[in-house]
Each structure stands twice: as C-alpha cells, then as structure tokens.
Design a protein around this motif. Structure first.
Motif, PDB file in Angstrom:
ATOM      1  N   GLY A 193      30.473  33.699 -25.829  1.00  0.00           N
ATOM      2  CA  GLY A 193      29.871  35.010 -25.635  1.00  0.00           C
ATOM      3  C   GLY A 193      28.733  35.253 -26.604  1.00  0.00           C
ATOM      4  N   GLU A 194      27.588  35.625 -26.068  1.00  0.00           N
ATOM      5  CA  GLU A 194      26.405  35.840 -26.911  1.00  0.00           C
ATOM      6  C   GLU A 194      26.261  37.293 -27.345  1.00  0.00           C
ATOM      7  OE1 GLU A 194      23.092  33.229 -24.943  1.00  0.00           O
ATOM      8  OE2 GLU A 194      24.544  33.825 -23.421  1.00  0.00           O
ATOM      9  N   VAL A 195      26.818  38.183 -26.548  1.00  0.00           N
ATOM     10  CA  VAL A 195      26.774  39.618 -26.832  1.00  0.00           C
ATOM     11  C   VAL A 195      28.187  40.166 -26.664  1.00  0.00           C
ATOM     12  CG1 VAL A 195      25.879  41.862 -26.078  1.00  0.00           C
ATOM     13  CG2 VAL A 195      24.377  39.860 -26.079  1.00  0.00           C
ATOM     14  N   ALA A 196      28.576  41.092 -27.547  1.00  0.00           N
ATOM     15  CA  ALA A 196      29.878  41.753 -27.439  1.00  0.00           C
ATOM     16  C   ALA A 196      29.665  43.242 -27.202  1.00  0.00           C
ATOM     17  CB  ALA A 196      30.702  41.534 -28.702  1.00  0.00           C
ATOM     18  N   ILE A 197      30.338  43.765 -26.193  1.00  0.00           N
ATOM     19  CA  ILE A 197      30.299  45.203 -25.913  1.00  0.00           C
ATOM     20  C   ILE A 197      31.674  45.780 -26.220  1.00  0.00           C
ATOM     21  CG2 ILE A 197      30.120  46.948 -24.097  1.00  0.00           C
ATOM     22  CD1 ILE A 197      28.013  45.335 -22.767  1.00  0.00           C
ATOM     23  N   THR A 198      31.689  46.894 -26.930  1.00  0.00           N
ATOM     24  CA  THR A 198      32.940  47.611 -27.174  1.00  0.00           C
ATOM     25  C   THR A 198      32.775  49.062 -26.752  1.00  0.00           C
ATOM     26  OG1 THR A 198      32.430  48.408 -29.414  1.00  0.00           O
ATOM     27  CG2 THR A 198      33.344  46.171 -29.218  1.00  0.00           C
ATOM     28  N   GLY A 199      33.902  49.698 -26.529  1.00  0.00           N
ATOM     29  CA  GLY A 199      33.893  51.135 -26.387  1.00  0.00           C
ATOM     30  C   GLY A 199      33.948  51.764 -27.774  1.00  0.00           C
ATOM     31  N   VAL A 200      34.159  53.057 -27.809  1.00  0.00           N
ATOM     32  CA  VAL A 200      34.280  53.784 -29.079  1.00  0.00           C
ATOM     33  C   VAL A 200      35.392  54.812 -28.917  1.00  0.00           C
ATOM     34  CG1 VAL A 200      33.169  55.376 -30.695  1.00  0.00           C
ATOM     35  CG2 VAL A 200      31.859  53.474 -29.717  1.00  0.00           C
ATOM     36  N   GLU A 216      45.239  44.229 -29.104  1.00  0.00           N
ATOM     37  CA  GLU A 216      45.109  42.794 -28.927  1.00  0.00           C
ATOM     38  C   GLU A 216      44.111  42.155 -29.883  1.00  0.00           C
ATOM     39  OE1 GLU A 216      44.302  42.140 -24.761  1.00  0.00           O
ATOM     40  OE2 GLU A 216      45.791  43.632 -24.181  1.00  0.00           O
ATOM     41  N   GLY A 217      43.326  42.960 -30.575  1.00  0.00           N
ATOM     42  CA  GLY A 217      42.336  42.395 -31.499  1.00  0.00           C
ATOM     43  C   GLY A 217      41.130  41.802 -30.810  1.00  0.00           C
ATOM     44  N   ASN A 218      41.005  42.026 -29.503  1.00  0.00           N
ATOM     45  CA  ASN A 218      39.905  41.414 -28.770  1.00  0.00           C
ATOM     46  C   ASN A 218      38.546  41.991 -29.140  1.00  0.00           C
ATOM     47  OD1 ASN A 218      41.256  43.662 -27.400  1.00  0.00           O
ATOM     48  ND2 ASN A 218      39.717  43.418 -25.799  1.00  0.00           N
ATOM     49  N   ALA A 219      38.509  43.264 -29.486  1.00  0.00           N
ATOM     50  CA  ALA A 219      37.228  43.852 -29.895  1.00  0.00           C
ATOM     51  C   ALA A 219      36.738  43.201 -31.185  1.00  0.00           C
ATOM     52  CB  ALA A 219      37.379  45.362 -30.079  1.00  0.00           C
ATOM     53  N   ASP A 220      37.640  43.012 -32.141  1.00  0.00           N
ATOM     54  CA  ASP A 220      37.267  42.396 -33.425  1.00  0.00           C
ATOM     55  C   ASP A 220      36.773  40.968 -33.234  1.00  0.00           C
ATOM     56  OD1 ASP A 220      38.900  44.323 -35.674  1.00  0.00           O
ATOM     57  OD2 ASP A 220      39.632  44.327 -33.626  1.00  0.00           O
ATOM     58  N   LEU A 221      37.486  40.196 -32.425  1.00  0.00           N
ATOM     59  CA  LEU A 221      37.111  38.806 -32.221  1.00  0.00           C
ATOM     60  C   LEU A 221      35.758  38.712 -31.528  1.00  0.00           C
ATOM     61  CD1 LEU A 221      38.025  35.904 -32.610  1.00  0.00           C
ATOM     62  CD2 LEU A 221      39.189  36.020 -30.388  1.00  0.00           C
ATOM     63  N   GLY A 222      35.554  39.555 -30.520  1.00  0.00           N
ATOM     64  CA  GLY A 222      34.277  39.525 -29.820  1.00  0.00           C
ATOM     65  C   GLY A 222      33.119  39.896 -30.711  1.00  0.00           C
ATOM     66  N   VAL A 223      33.261  40.957 -31.478  1.00  0.00           N
ATOM     67  CA  VAL A 223      32.177  41.420 -32.342  1.00  0.00           C
ATOM     68  C   VAL A 223      31.865  40.401 -33.435  1.00  0.00           C
ATOM     69  CG1 VAL A 223      31.557  43.153 -34.082  1.00  0.00           C
ATOM     70  CG2 VAL A 223      32.554  43.871 -31.895  1.00  0.00           C
ATOM     71  N   VAL A 228      25.156  39.884 -31.241  1.00  0.00           N
ATOM     72  CA  VAL A 228      24.757  41.264 -30.957  1.00  0.00           C
ATOM     73  C   VAL A 228      25.983  42.070 -30.545  1.00  0.00           C
ATOM     74  CG1 VAL A 228      23.327  42.764 -29.510  1.00  0.00           C
ATOM     75  CG2 VAL A 228      22.471  40.509 -30.195  1.00  0.00           C
ATOM     76  N   HIS A 229      26.165  43.228 -31.180  1.00  0.00           N
ATOM     77  CA  HIS A 229      27.253  44.144 -30.853  1.00  0.00           C
ATOM     78  C   HIS A 229      26.651  45.414 -30.269  1.00  0.00           C
ATOM     79  CE1 HIS A 229      30.535  47.118 -32.504  1.00  0.00           C
ATOM     80  NE2 HIS A 229      30.581  47.003 -31.196  1.00  0.00           N
ATOM     81  N   ILE A 230      27.087  45.763 -29.049  1.00  0.00           N
ATOM     82  CA  ILE A 230      26.660  47.007 -28.408  1.00  0.00           C
ATOM     83  C   ILE A 230      27.891  47.895 -28.245  1.00  0.00           C
ATOM     84  CG2 ILE A 230      25.543  48.061 -26.406  1.00  0.00           C
ATOM     85  CD1 ILE A 230      24.303  45.318 -25.801  1.00  0.00           C
ATOM     86  N   THR A 263      47.680  48.443 -33.204  1.00  0.00           N
ATOM     87  CA  THR A 263      47.756  47.242 -34.038  1.00  0.00           C
ATOM     88  C   THR A 263      46.473  47.036 -34.834  1.00  0.00           C
ATOM     89  OG1 THR A 263      49.184  46.270 -32.349  1.00  0.00           O
ATOM     90  CG2 THR A 263      48.290  44.783 -34.006  1.00  0.00           C
ATOM     91  N   TYR A 264      45.340  47.297 -34.200  1.00  0.00           N
ATOM     92  CA  TYR A 264      44.044  47.166 -34.864  1.00  0.00           C
ATOM     93  C   TYR A 264      43.294  48.488 -34.760  1.00  0.00           C
ATOM     94  CZ  TYR A 264      45.013  42.172 -34.397  1.00  0.00           C
ATOM     95  OH  TYR A 264      45.601  40.934 -34.458  1.00  0.00           O
ATOM     96  N   THR A 265      42.897  49.038 -35.893  1.00  0.00           N
ATOM     97  CA  THR A 265      42.032  50.211 -35.937  1.00  0.00           C
ATOM     98  C   THR A 265      40.819  49.797 -36.743  1.00  0.00           C
ATOM     99  OG1 THR A 265      43.935  51.710 -35.833  1.00  0.00           O
ATOM    100  CG2 THR A 265      41.837  52.638 -36.595  1.00  0.00           C
ATOM    101  N   SER A 266      39.762  49.421 -36.058  1.00  0.00           N
ATOM    102  CA  SER A 266      38.625  48.737 -36.688  1.00  0.00           C
ATOM    103  C   SER A 266      37.432  49.664 -36.845  1.00  0.00           C
ATOM    104  CB  SER A 266      38.228  47.515 -35.853  1.00  0.00           C
ATOM    105  OG  SER A 266      39.346  46.678 -35.643  1.00  0.00           O
TER     106      SER A 266
END
Length: 454
Positions: A193-200, A216-223, A228-230, A263-266
């Motif tokens: 993945g070249e770009v990671a998108i997360t919600g807020v 699941e920690g998927n947001a952390d791993l992706g970012v 690039v994080h959007i 589990t994750y509050t990032s």
C-alpha cells in the motif's frame, strides 16, 4: 424502495432474522454489563453531551483552531463542501503521490461519500483492512452496521466468500482459520500500500491531532507503512481539548461492544520525517443539520452503534433495509437531512419506544427527533398516498364523537363474529403478519365509565 419493502426481503428468512436479532441483543447486554460497572456512567454521559453541545455552539472557532494547530504540526488541511469534493481531493492526493493502490481502515465518512467506487472507477485499487469491511467489500455489499459491518453474515457466509476470493477450503467455517486467512491476505496488501486512508473518531482542536480507535490495529499498520496518510473526518468530530478525550473513550467502547476501551486508541498529530499527512474536513450536509434547532443534537453522535443494537426495528429488519450509510435510529435522523424524498420512510422505521435515547452515550434525543421528522415529512407532502388517505379518514372519525363511538361498536361486534382468516388476511391487514389481535371487549371504555359513574 421504502424501508418496509427492503425489510421484507430480510425478514423473509425467519431463521436469519431471529439470529440477527439475538446477536445484536447479546451485544446490547454486554453494553449494559459494562455500564453497570461504572457508577459515574450517567454523569459521563451528561458531561459528554455538554462538551459536544459547547463545541457545536462554537464549531467555526474550533475548526479554525484545529486547522491552525494541525498546520503548525506539518499537516495539510483540506476542506470539502460535499461528497464529490471530498472524493476529488482524495484522488488528487493519491495521484500526486504517484500511487495506484491504497489501504483503508474503517471510515463511515468515506462510505457516506462512496469513495471506494469513485477511486476504483479512476483506476485506484482500494483495500479495506478492517476484517468486517473487507468481507463486505469482497461481497460487493455495503456495511450493515456502524461498528459491526458484517453482522448480517454468518460464519458460513464468510467461509463461502473466502473460498471464492481467497482460496480457502470449501466448507471452511472455523472463525480462527478464516481470520488467519484474512490476516495473511491483508498483510500482503499492507506491504504494498502506497497510501493509507483512515477515518477519524475524534479531532482535538487544542492540538490539531486526530484520534482513531480500532480493535485490530489496522489503522496503525497502514499509516506506519505507507508514505502518505489521508485522514477523512466529518466536521462534527471535533472536541476542544485533549483533557476531554478521556470522557469519550470511556463511553465509546462500552456503548459499542461492551469493552472497557478499544484495543488501539491512536493519536496522529504530525507526519513522520519524509512522509505526508493530510486531513480532509467534510461538511456534506452537516452545517445544514447544525442550522436545524430540532436536529442539531444529532451531530453529537460518536458512531458507537448502541442505538442500533437496542432498536427492535433495526434488529429485525437489518441494516441494508435503511439504504443509507448510517442505518438504525440515528441514521433515520441523519438521512432525511441529506435527501428527504429518498429517505422519507426511515423516520417511520421506529416504535418510538425511546430505547435508543436511553442508551445513547451522548444523550441525543433520538426518538423525539424521529417524531419531529415525521411531522416535517407530512408537512412537505412526502407521505405515501395510502398513509395520507388513512390519516385523513382517521382525523375525520376522531373529530366526530358519534361516528367514533359507532365505529368502535361495529369493530367490537365484527371481531367477535368474523372468521380469523378474514380479520388476519395479510392483504387486508398487514399489521397481523406477526401479531394476533386481542379479544374484543364487550363494551368500550366510555360505556364502562358511564356505567361506573351511575
């Protein structure tokens, strides 16, 4: 199609409907156990509601403060008036990065904006990395719940989907094996993945940081793997201070799944060296809702899904029957604000029992707002013709005591003598599809009262 028409398809499978109902009620019970363990829970609810009310009353100031602080952290802030502008901004950022693929953690805002199909249409490969979201993405379905996007599916459904798309053994339905298959599949996607998108989940005006809550920690791993994080956020996600955050994190997971905390509050405040971070702040009807005094409180929503888990209509009709990104009671308030004509049936998908209001962690008066929407829908002429005619006839009867008494007498006598097959014929009485009419009383309350007075 109206909500009743879409719900009919879901409830035609009685076994699945019962399972869906019981599963969500189990989640509601977990929520209750978690709440009862916190003596100050009601005080937390009131505090969270007050913080949100304060923030909404000064939303313009806090948005500007958030932008200043985010920019000072090296974050680029973008503003989108609607879904189309949000999608264009995200696509431009992806193309600017020279990327052709991205990984995305759960984001109801991007679902609301229909970002995935837009990006795919423009040649971008999108992979949802939340397990539930990935399952429904593979099935080309929309999420049916805010927190549990694949709650409408059984493990056998997931096994069939993974066999078709991931090559797992046919008939495999063991959750551990299916989860491992998804883990191996997604790990590869994270690495490329070249770009990671997360919600807020929350945005802190004081610091310019955004907070993302996952199990699941998927947001952390992706970012952390992407350059690039959007972060895509609705403008109502703001809270004033970091000190306020603890109030909401104590409420969110307990209300959603009965956990003490996710589990994750990032916290994402600034990009790492050599990387980019962008925040896209979206309106898409939110300022219009803010300007409606009767419905402003709906913007307090923290997307926990508690109102869905308790709602007897949602539990028995399924999330897809709402045909809106946010289903359930809160969705029935938000959807008419976006398109009153399309979603005019949703405020009626409620018993007005008030259970949604009782469990809402930020004390949104959900059932009162649903009732208010019904009034506005009537005033705007969006009621179905049959309902309009029925209400006119009923108002005529209720306005004439003599006709009302005669109608009651005819109904009481008729129910005693007419055959069950006629009074409960679904073509004539849809109400009786899942209900039994009570035995007709021998006399009306009015007659009984008159006799008692004598």
């Amino acid at each position: 199609m109206s909500h009743p028409q879409r719900a009919a398809a879901f409830i035609s499978d009685a076994e699945r409907t019962t399972w869906h109902d019981e599963t969500l009620w189990f989640v509601r019970q977990k929520r209750d156990k978690a709440v009862y363990g916190i003596p100050e829970f009601q005080q937390l609810r009131q505090l969270a509601s007050d913080i949100k009310a304060h923030t909404l009353s000064r939303l313009d100031e806090y948005l500007e403060q958030f932008e200043r602080n985010a920019q000072a952290n090296g974050v680029t802030v973008h503003w989108a008036a609607d879904a189309a502008e949000h999608n264009r901004i995200v696509l431009e950022l992806i193309r600017k990065a020279g990327a052709t693929s991205l990984v995305k953690s759960k984001s109801m805002l991007t679902e609301e904006c229909h970002l995935n199909p837009y990006l795919v249409k423009n040649g971008i490969a999108v992979v949802d990395t939340d397990l539930g979201e990935r399952i429904v993405q593979l099935r080309e379905e929309a999420p049916s719940h805010l927190v549990l996007p694949a709650i409408h599916l059984k493990k056998e459904d997931v096994g069939e989907t993974f066999h078709l798309h991931l090559g797992t053994p046919k008939g495999e339905k063991d959750p551990q094996q299916l989860t491992e298959a998804a883990r191996q599949h997604l790990r590869e996607k994270f690495l490329i993945g070249e770009v990671a998108i997360t919600g807020v989940n929350f945005a802190v005006a004081e610091t310019g940081a955004v907070v993302v809550c996952t199990n699941e920690g998927n947001a952390d791993l992706g970012v952390n793997l992407a350059r690039v994080h959007i972060a895509c956020m609705g403008m109502e996600k703001l809270i004033p201070r970091t000190a306020d955050l603890g109030v909401f994190t104590r409420l969110l997971a307990r209300s959603a799944t009965g956990q003490p905390v996710t589990t994750y509050t990032s916290h994402f405040a600034r990009p790492a060296e050599g990387r980019e971070m962008h925040i896209v702040i979206v309106d898409n009807g939110r300022t219009r809702q803010l300007g409606r005094p009767d419905f402003r409180n709906s913007l307090k929503c923290i997307r926990c899904g508690a109102c869905m888990n308790t709602c007897p209509v949602y539990r028995r009709s399924g999330g897809h029957s709402y045909d809106f990104t946010v289903p359930g009671p809160i969705g029935a308030i938000l959807s008419p604000n976006i398109d009153l004509h399309k979603h005019s049936s949703l405020p009626f998908a409620s018993t007005l029992c008030g259970s949604c209001t009782d469990v809402c962690p930020v004390k949104i008066d959900i059932h009162a707002q649903l009732y208010k929407w019904r009034q506005l829908i009537g005033e705007q002429g969006e009621l179905p013709a049959t309902k309009k005619l029925g209400m006119k006839l009923l108002s005529s009867v209720l306005a004439r005591p003599g006709i009302y008494r005669l109608g009651g007498k005819v109904a009481r006598e008729g129910l005693r003598f007419l055959p069950h097959g006629l009074t409960h014929a679904q073509a004539l009485n849809p109400w009786a599809k899942a209900r039994e009419l009570p035995a007709a009383p021998k006399q009306s309350f009015r007659d009984w009262y008159a006799a008692q007075v004598k």
